[in-house]
Every structure is written in C-alpha cells, then in structure tokens.
Motif scaffolding. Structure first.
Motif, PDB file in Angstrom:
ATOM      1  N   ASN A 171      -2.941   4.668  11.313  1.00  0.00           N
ATOM      2  CA  ASN A 171      -1.695   4.053  10.860  1.00  0.00           C
ATOM      3  C   ASN A 171      -0.744   5.085  10.257  1.00  0.00           C
ATOM      4  OD1 ASN A 171      -2.542   1.488  11.650  1.00  0.00           O
ATOM      5  ND2 ASN A 171      -3.534   1.088   9.682  1.00  0.00           N
ATOM      6  N   GLN A 172      -1.285   6.117   9.623  1.00  0.00           N
ATOM      7  CA  GLN A 172      -0.427   7.178   9.107  1.00  0.00           C
ATOM      8  C   GLN A 172       0.321   7.878  10.236  1.00  0.00           C
ATOM      9  OE1 GLN A 172      -2.901   9.769   6.774  1.00  0.00           O
ATOM     10  NE2 GLN A 172      -2.925   8.415   4.989  1.00  0.00           N
ATOM     11  N   ASN A 173      -0.373   8.137  11.327  1.00  0.00           N
ATOM     12  CA  ASN A 173       0.275   8.773  12.478  1.00  0.00           C
ATOM     13  C   ASN A 173       1.350   7.871  13.080  1.00  0.00           C
ATOM     14  OD1 ASN A 173      -1.434  10.979  12.182  1.00  0.00           O
ATOM     15  ND2 ASN A 173      -2.965  10.148  13.592  1.00  0.00           N
TER      16      ASN A 173
ATOM     17  N   MET B 226       0.836  -1.195   0.000  1.00  0.00           N
ATOM     18  CA  MET B 226       0.000   0.000   0.000  1.00  0.00           C
ATOM     19  C   MET B 226       0.871   1.246   0.000  1.00  0.00           C
ATOM     20  SD  MET B 226      -2.602  -1.322   2.998  1.00  0.00           S
ATOM     21  CE  MET B 226      -3.794  -0.008   2.744  1.00  0.00           C
ATOM     22  N   SER B 227       0.290   2.346  -0.483  1.00  0.00           N
ATOM     23  CA  SER B 227       0.952   3.645  -0.394  1.00  0.00           C
ATOM     24  C   SER B 227       0.590   4.310   0.930  1.00  0.00           C
ATOM     25  CB  SER B 227       0.541   4.541  -1.567  1.00  0.00           C
ATOM     26  OG  SER B 227      -0.836   4.862  -1.477  1.00  0.00           O
ATOM     27  N   TYR B 228       1.235   5.420   1.197  1.00  0.00           N
ATOM     28  CA  TYR B 228       0.984   6.123   2.461  1.00  0.00           C
ATOM     29  C   TYR B 228      -0.457   6.621   2.551  1.00  0.00           C
ATOM     30  CZ  TYR B 228       1.219   9.850   5.958  1.00  0.00           C
ATOM     31  OH  TYR B 228       0.972  10.656   7.040  1.00  0.00           O
ATOM     32  N   TYR B 229      -1.030   7.040   1.425  1.00  0.00           N
ATOM     33  CA  TYR B 229      -2.376   7.605   1.437  1.00  0.00           C
ATOM     34  C   TYR B 229      -3.458   6.530   1.516  1.00  0.00           C
ATOM     35  CZ  TYR B 229       0.106  11.811   0.052  1.00  0.00           C
ATOM     36  OH  TYR B 229       0.969  12.876   0.016  1.00  0.00           O
ATOM     37  N   GLU B 230      -3.116   5.268   1.287  1.00  0.00           N
ATOM     38  CA  GLU B 230      -4.086   4.193   1.431  1.00  0.00           C
ATOM     39  C   GLU B 230      -4.255   3.742   2.882  1.00  0.00           C
ATOM     40  OE1 GLU B 230      -4.229   1.296  -2.216  1.00  0.00           O
ATOM     41  OE2 GLU B 230      -2.131   1.792  -1.836  1.00  0.00           O
ATOM     42  N   LEU B 231      -3.322   4.122   3.730  1.00  0.00           N
ATOM     43  CA  LEU B 231      -3.407   3.749   5.136  1.00  0.00           C
ATOM     44  C   LEU B 231      -4.455   4.588   5.849  1.00  0.00           C
ATOM     45  CD1 LEU B 231       0.420   3.555   5.916  1.00  0.00           C
ATOM     46  CD2 LEU B 231      -1.098   1.653   5.372  1.00  0.00           C
ATOM     47  N   SER B 232      -4.957   4.056   6.952  1.00  0.00           N
ATOM     48  CA  SER B 232      -5.889   4.821   7.766  1.00  0.00           C
ATOM     49  C   SER B 232      -5.155   5.949   8.485  1.00  0.00           C
ATOM     50  CB  SER B 232      -6.587   3.900   8.780  1.00  0.00           C
ATOM     51  OG  SER B 232      -5.641   3.335   9.669  1.00  0.00           O
TER      52      SER B 232
ATOM     53  N   SER C 253       7.584  10.131   4.848  1.00  0.00           N
ATOM     54  CA  SER C 253       6.646   9.004   4.790  1.00  0.00           C
ATOM     55  C   SER C 253       6.150   8.743   3.381  1.00  0.00           C
ATOM     56  CB  SER C 253       5.455   9.274   5.722  1.00  0.00           C
ATOM     57  OG  SER C 253       4.797  10.476   5.350  1.00  0.00           O
ATOM     58  N   ASN C 254       6.135   9.755   2.510  1.00  0.00           N
ATOM     59  CA  ASN C 254       5.662   9.568   1.134  1.00  0.00           C
ATOM     60  C   ASN C 254       6.686   8.855   0.255  1.00  0.00           C
ATOM     61  OD1 ASN C 254       3.251  10.889   1.681  1.00  0.00           O
ATOM     62  ND2 ASN C 254       4.111  12.892   1.215  1.00  0.00           N
ATOM     63  N   SER C 255       7.923   8.762   0.708  1.00  0.00           N
ATOM     64  CA  SER C 255       8.968   8.121  -0.088  1.00  0.00           C
ATOM     65  C   SER C 255       9.048   6.621   0.170  1.00  0.00           C
ATOM     66  CB  SER C 255      10.317   8.766   0.217  1.00  0.00           C
ATOM     67  OG  SER C 255      10.645   8.605   1.587  1.00  0.00           O
ATOM     68  N   TYR C 256       8.042   6.085   0.866  1.00  0.00           N
ATOM     69  CA  TYR C 256       8.015   4.654   1.160  1.00  0.00           C
ATOM     70  C   TYR C 256       6.680   4.065   0.730  1.00  0.00           C
ATOM     71  CZ  TYR C 256      12.158   5.249   4.111  1.00  0.00           C
ATOM     72  OH  TYR C 256      13.416   5.531   4.570  1.00  0.00           O
ATOM     73  N   GLN C 257       6.703   2.772   0.409  1.00  0.00           N
ATOM     74  CA  GLN C 257       5.492   1.979   0.257  1.00  0.00           C
ATOM     75  C   GLN C 257       5.500   0.916   1.349  1.00  0.00           C
ATOM     76  OE1 GLN C 257       5.453   0.179  -3.607  1.00  0.00           O
ATOM     77  NE2 GLN C 257       7.638  -0.283  -3.588  1.00  0.00           N
ATOM     78  N   TYR C 258       4.331   0.485   1.741  1.00  0.00           N
ATOM     79  CA  TYR C 258       4.202  -0.287   2.966  1.00  0.00           C
ATOM     80  C   TYR C 258       3.587  -1.649   2.685  1.00  0.00           C
ATOM     81  CZ  TYR C 258       5.029   4.371   4.757  1.00  0.00           C
ATOM     82  OH  TYR C 258       5.561   5.606   4.996  1.00  0.00           O
ATOM     83  N   LEU C 259       4.309  -2.684   3.123  1.00  0.00           N
ATOM     84  CA  LEU C 259       3.841  -4.061   2.996  1.00  0.00           C
ATOM     85  C   LEU C 259       3.140  -4.437   4.299  1.00  0.00           C
ATOM     86  CD1 LEU C 259       3.698  -6.861   1.660  1.00  0.00           C
ATOM     87  CD2 LEU C 259       5.983  -7.315   2.587  1.00  0.00           C
ATOM     88  N   VAL C 260       1.834  -4.713   4.209  1.00  0.00           N
ATOM     89  CA  VAL C 260       1.030  -5.043   5.379  1.00  0.00           C
ATOM     90  C   VAL C 260       0.614  -6.505   5.286  1.00  0.00           C
ATOM     91  CG1 VAL C 260      -1.035  -4.466   6.721  1.00  0.00           C
ATOM     92  CG2 VAL C 260       0.194  -2.665   5.493  1.00  0.00           C
ATOM     93  N   ILE C 261       0.921  -7.288   6.345  1.00  0.00           N
ATOM     94  CA  ILE C 261       0.548  -8.701   6.414  1.00  0.00           C
ATOM     95  C   ILE C 261      -0.393  -8.884   7.591  1.00  0.00           C
ATOM     96  CG2 ILE C 261       1.354 -11.073   6.576  1.00  0.00           C
ATOM     97  CD1 ILE C 261       3.909  -8.475   5.796  1.00  0.00           C
ATOM     98  N   SER C 262      -1.502  -9.549   7.331  1.00  0.00           N
ATOM     99  CA  SER C 262      -2.533  -9.748   8.354  1.00  0.00           C
ATOM    100  C   SER C 262      -2.814 -11.228   8.513  1.00  0.00           C
ATOM    101  CB  SER C 262      -3.820  -9.014   7.966  1.00  0.00           C
ATOM    102  OG  SER C 262      -4.866  -9.315   8.871  1.00  0.00           O
ATOM    103  N   GLY C 263      -2.877 -11.649   9.784  1.00  0.00           N
ATOM    104  CA  GLY C 263      -3.249 -13.023  10.111  1.00  0.00           C
ATOM    105  C   GLY C 263      -3.965 -13.048  11.447  1.00  0.00           C
ATOM    106  N   GLU C 264      -5.278 -13.090  11.409  1.00  0.00           N
ATOM    107  CA  GLU C 264      -6.061 -13.074  12.652  1.00  0.00           C
ATOM    108  C   GLU C 264      -5.780 -14.341  13.462  1.00  0.00           C
ATOM    109  OE1 GLU C 264     -10.098 -12.765  11.434  1.00  0.00           O
ATOM    110  OE2 GLU C 264      -9.792 -10.913  10.316  1.00  0.00           O
ATOM    111  N   PRO C 265      -5.723 -14.202  14.782  1.00  0.00           N
ATOM    112  CA  PRO C 265      -5.989 -13.034  15.637  1.00  0.00           C
ATOM    113  C   PRO C 265      -4.743 -12.228  15.988  1.00  0.00           C
ATOM    114  CG  PRO C 265      -5.849 -14.986  16.987  1.00  0.00           C
ATOM    115  CD  PRO C 265      -5.587 -15.429  15.572  1.00  0.00           C
TER     116      PRO C 265
END
Length: 252
Positions: A168-170, A159-165, A194-206
């Motif tokens: 999460n941006q804070n 995701m890009s910085y602007y796609e984060l909530s 923060s705009n010079s990065y892209q963010y890899l988010v991995i989710s695995g509940e719980p």
C-alpha cells in the motif's frame, strides 16, 4: 574417637582433637563416602573436568582436586542448599512456562482461522466538502454503499504512512507521483510528500478497501476515546439501505 585425657578437656566432656586426629577422622569419613557412593561424571549435570584435570561443580562454583573431595562436597550443606534453590527455580520456571503455553494456545495466530473471500470491486461512494454553520469548521462527509456486504458493519481507521503495508505504501507513492506530474509546476520541492498525509481506510468485505489521503497539517476534531462520537466526528451504518456515513470536521 576417644577424647579422654586430652589437653583443656573437662571431666565428663570430650577434649579438643588435634590436627592428626581430625585428619584421620576426615579420611575415614571420605572412605565411607567412597564405599557408599560411586561418582558418575557422565550422568551428573553439575560436575565437569576442566583443562587442568580438576573437578568443578557448576552449581556451587567450587573446584576439587580429586573425586573423593567432590563426593565430600556433595554431602555438604552448601551443595544441598544450592540444590534446593535450583529445584525451586525450576518449579517456578515450569509453572510460568505452562501458563504462557496456555495463554499462547488461547490467543495465537495459528489458532485464528484465515478469512478468504473473493473481492467484487470497489463500492460506490460519494465525498462531499462541508462547513459547520455555527463554528465555521470545514470537514468531509463520506457516503459509501455496500449492497452486498457480508459483515455486520464496515470498519474504518485513520493511519499514518508507516502503518500501511509495503504494497500500500508503494501504491500511495505512485498515486502522489501521478498527481504531482499532472500539476503545472515542475519544481521538485512542490512534489507531494507521502509523509505529509494521513490515510483514512474503510473496509467492507467483500469489497475492496477505500483509502482517502488527508493532509496531516489539519487536525481532526474528534474525542480522545476512539470509540466515542461527537457532533464534529461521527459515523453511522444504515443496515436497511446498506449505506455507511462518516463525517469529521477539522479544528479551526
């Protein structure tokens, strides 16, 4: 009306009526309409009285000086055609409204059950820098353990910085500020953006989500289709050991 013995009339045919006869015929027709119809301004949705005291038909955009004139307009061809057009438009609108309502009922946030779970902390993970021996491309290999996962397979997204909530941006900004303060440079221009990065988010509940900051100036060598994998971009979920592997290489 008797048309016999008129000027320009032919034998056995009706003659041409004059203005007086036409007016008499119009007055009789209006009297018959007034006798058979009663104008109800409160229940007629298309008529209203303007500031000059004249009656206006909102459907046909016509003005009438009296009630008899408006009643005569109601029985005319123009008003009848406009009523038919309006009926067809209303039917089309109602059909589209019913279709949209059915689609909204099928796919709606209100119909989606909210998922609630108790988070149990961050999973154990290992990040390794790698290099392809053939192409000499550098990249990252991520290994995450989910022993108590409750879903079929972990999910990930770049995701890009602007796609984060906003929350999460804070968090990202605070983290980058701490990393900038920990360096020896004090120049404001050297601070991490923060705009010079892209963010890899991995989710695995719980478990809590894991987020990795990847420099945007390095382009990941991955297929065009999101669901496709390649030699330089692949992932694997080992259901037996409950481990998730993700590897990607940067374009050289």
């Amino acid at each position: 009306m008797d048309y016999s013995e008129r000027v320009n009339s032919k034998k056995g045919a009706g003659g041409i009526a004059g203005a007086e006869e036409a007016n008499v015929h119009t007055k009789r027709r209006i009297q018959d309409l007034l006798a058979t119809q009663v104008l109800d301004l409160e229940h007629d949705p298309y008529v209203f009285r303007n500031h000059l005291g004249l009656l206006e038909c909102k459907l046909c955009l016509t003005t009438h000086v009296s009630e008899s004139s408006y009643i005569s307009h109601l029985s005319g061809r123009k008003h009848g055609l406009n009523l038919e057009r309006r009926r067809l438009l209303d039917e089309k609108y109602n059909q589209n409204k019913e279709i949209n309502a059915k689609v909204a009922n099928l796919v709606s946030i209100n119909n989606t059950e909210k998922r609630n779970w108790k988070k149990i902390g961050k999973p154990e993970f290992n990040l390794t820098k790698i290099r392809d021996p053939d192409t000499l491309q550098v990249g990252l290999l991520l290994q995450i353990k989910y022993p108590n996962i409750t879903i079929e397979e972990p999910l990930f997204r770049i995701m890009s910085y602007y796609e984060l909530s906003t929350k999460n941006q804070n968090i990202i900004v605070s983290y980058l500020d701490r990393e900038s303060d920990s360096t020896t440079t004090t120049n404001e221009d050297d601070k991490l953006d923060s705009n010079s990065y892209q963010y890899l988010v991995i989710s695995g509940e719980p478990y809590d989500n894991i987020c990795l900051a990847i420099p945007s100036d390095k382009e990941i060598d991955k297929p065009i289709e999101i669901t496709e994998m390649s030699k330089s971009y692949w992932w694997f979920w080992d259901n037996d050991s409950k481990e998730f592997f993700l590897q990607f290489l940067y374009k050289s």
